[in-house]
Enzyme design. Structure first.
Site, PDB file in Angstrom:
ATOM      1  CB  VAL A  46       7.719  25.200   0.587  1.00  0.00           C
ATOM      2  CG1 VAL A  46       8.908  25.978   0.032  1.00  0.00           C
ATOM      3  CG2 VAL A  46       6.575  25.205  -0.417  1.00  0.00           C
ATOM      4  N   GLY A 184      16.404  39.163  -8.401  1.00  0.00           N
ATOM      5  CA  GLY A 184      16.020  39.310  -7.005  1.00  0.00           C
ATOM      6  C   GLY A 184      17.181  38.988  -6.097  1.00  0.00           C
ATOM      7  N   GLY A 186      17.264  39.286  -2.747  1.00  0.00           N
ATOM      8  CA  GLY A 186      16.894  39.099  -1.348  1.00  0.00           C
ATOM      9  C   GLY A 186      17.621  37.905  -0.773  1.00  0.00           C
ATOM     10  N   GLY A 274      10.202  37.213  -4.428  1.00  0.00           N
ATOM     11  CA  GLY A 274       9.254  37.170  -3.325  1.00  0.00           C
ATOM     12  C   GLY A 274       8.315  35.989  -3.459  1.00  0.00           C
ATOM     13  CG  ASP A 315       5.479  31.585   4.404  1.00  0.00           C
ATOM     14  OD1 ASP A 315       6.010  31.778   5.507  1.00  0.00           O
ATOM     15  OD2 ASP A 315       6.076  31.099   3.432  1.00  0.00           O
ATOM     16  CG  HIS A 447      39.994  30.427  24.958  1.00  0.00           C
ATOM     17  ND1 HIS A 447      39.950  31.513  24.116  1.00  0.00           N
ATOM     18  CD2 HIS A 447      41.266  29.950  24.904  1.00  0.00           C
ATOM     19  CE1 HIS A 447      41.139  31.705  23.588  1.00  0.00           C
ATOM     20  NE2 HIS A 447      41.960  30.771  24.049  1.00  0.00           N
TER      21      HIS A 447
END
Length: 468
Positions: A46, A184, A186, A274, A315, A447
């Site tokens: 995915v 959603g 999120g 989700g 997951d 810098h």
């Protein structure tokens, strides 16, 4: 080794080729194991195909489009700017996604990893079947790593299809919607909402909780909501989505806020509420692997399930659904199979939202530190005090360090601002290594650079700020 009614013998088999699976396979091969990887759809999973990578490509395209439309603050004026979204999608698919997935395929072959196409089902703790549309083959194995990932959750009244999209559909639209509703708010919803707003959509986000991006602190979320207001993105919180009505050439989304029914009509609606772990239909119960109520597999600190030779990562196990978490767990599991004394440690697991501006966090927030009984203080340095941020015209945001009062050890950090996704790595290293603010302050930063903001925040924590 006999093909047919007899099982083909495998040493280590990995199920799934996403950022968990392919990393596990490669690390296992590097450890001297003979490895096969089973993939039912596409190499890269995915994340590479329809998730992390293509979404970041669309986000980048949106930024380039907006910069082309309006860079007058830099004295740059453009005329006749047009977006050819078909070419955008072609670039995303061929130059970004295909390049990466092809690269993963090359790496698997380089490490002599056998790629088996099909869908895997466990028969028992040492046997599985791989099913093709027109054939099947049985394999025996010594060790297995399950890395099957997750899929979008479908909610009642919003069956995927037509003008009701999941995140995959949202990434593969043929045209930029004039009006786009996202259910959603999120990370996925906020990221793609911002991307399509930059590409020209009129976006509405419906979120059920009191705030979008609920896993981030309020002052970080405000940076995103302020940017949404500039882009005319409508955010409706405490909204309960009820139904999507397909009108043929549009879709009407009905929702409820404070007991009152409202509706909004758009070209498409995308549901991002989700994801669900892909642990059903794997036959894990046949192998004796215990699966929890939410479909998550319980594992120990090496990724081992209750069946000693079967591991699970990514997951499908408890914790945040993050690609880099899956890759981290993959290496631990592969090395554990080789007998290495390793285990997971999530002390410094960064999280990033590729919104405008980007949000990133690692370790503890000040609230979490106090809840854990730690004496700590948060120190916040603004991007507006940094020369590089000013020259980029991106002065929104801050770096915040959470340090212990006793010895200024950095136990957490949050960044909201341009480049946050890259800047968080230095602070992840600091948290992981137990560094204190002085370690950062004494590190010479180039810098002008955004990294100097981290140095300035550490000097602020030491009570010796230069630029504030």
């Amino acid at each position: 080794m006999v093909v047919g009614d007899f099982a083909i013998e495998l040493d280590t088999v990995v199920i799934g080729s996403g950022p968990g699976g392919y990393v596990a396979a490669i690390r296992a091969a590097e450890m001297g194991q003979k490895v096969a990887i089973i993939e039912r759809e596409f190499i890269g999973g995915v994340c590479l195909n329809v998730g992390c990578i293509p979404s970041k490509a669309l986000i980048a395209a949106g930024h380039h489009y907006q910069e082309s439309l309006d860079s007058t603050m830099f004295g740059v004026t453009a005329k006749g700017v047009e977006l050819d979204f078909a070419k955008t999608q072609e670039w995303k698919d061929n130059k970004v996604v295909n390049t990466l997935t092809s690269g993963v395929g090359f790496l698997l072959k380089k490490h002599k990893i056998e790629i088996i196409e099909g869908e895997a089902f466990f028969v028992d703790e040492n046997t599985l079947r791989v099913i093709h549309p027109d054939s099947a083959q049985t394999y025996s194995f010594n060790n297995a790593i399950v890395a099957t990932g997750s899929r979008p959750i479908e909610i009642p009244g919003f069956k995927f299809g037509g003008r009701v999209l999941d995140s995959t559909g949202g990434l593969n639209l043929k045209e930029v919607p004039k009006k786009f509703v996202i259910i959603g708010g999120g990370v996925i919803g906020a990221e793609l909402g911002g991307a399509y707003a930059n590409l020209g959509s009129e976006v509405t986000i419906l979120e059920g909780s009191p705030s979008i991006l609920p896993t981030y602190e309020k002052d970080m979320v405000k940076l995103v909501t302020d940017d949404f207001k500039k882009k005319n993105v409508t955010v409706v919180t405490k909204a309960m989505a009820k139904e999507a009505v397909d009108n043929g050439d549009s879709v009407t989304v009905k929702y409820e806020v404070d007991g009152k029914e409202e509706s909004v009509t758009a070209d498409y609606v995308m549901v991002t509420v989700g994801r669900r772990p892909n642990t059903d239909d794997l036959g894990l119960e046949q192998a004796g692997v215990e699966v929890g109520e939410r479909g998550l597999v319980t594992v120990d600190k090496q990724g081992r399930t209750n069946v000693s030779n079967i591991f699970a990562i990514g997951d499908i196990v408890p914790g945040a659904a993050l690609a880099h978490k899956a890759s981290y767990e993959a290496k631990i599991a592969a090395e554990a199979i080789s007998g290495k004394k390793v285990e997971v440690d999530y002390k410094a697991m960064p999280a990033v939202a590729f919104t405008d501006p980007e949000l990133a966090s690692v370790g503890m927030t000040i609230a979490e530190a106090k809840e854990a009984g730690l004496e700590a203080t948060a120190y916040k340095f603004p991007f507006a005090g940094n020369g590089r941020a000013i020259s980029l015209g991106k002065t929104e945001g801050f770096v915040r360090l959470v340090t212990t009062n006793e010895d200024n050890v950095i136990i957490g950090a949050q960044i909201g601002g341009v480049g946050a996704s890259d800047m968080i790595s230095e602070l992840s290293l600091a948290v992981e290594s137990g560094m204190n603010a002085e370690d950062i302050a004494l590190t010479i930063h180039p810098h002008p650079s955004l990294g100097e903001i981290t140095m300035d925040a550490s000097e602020l924590a030491l009570g010796l700020p230069i630029h504030i």
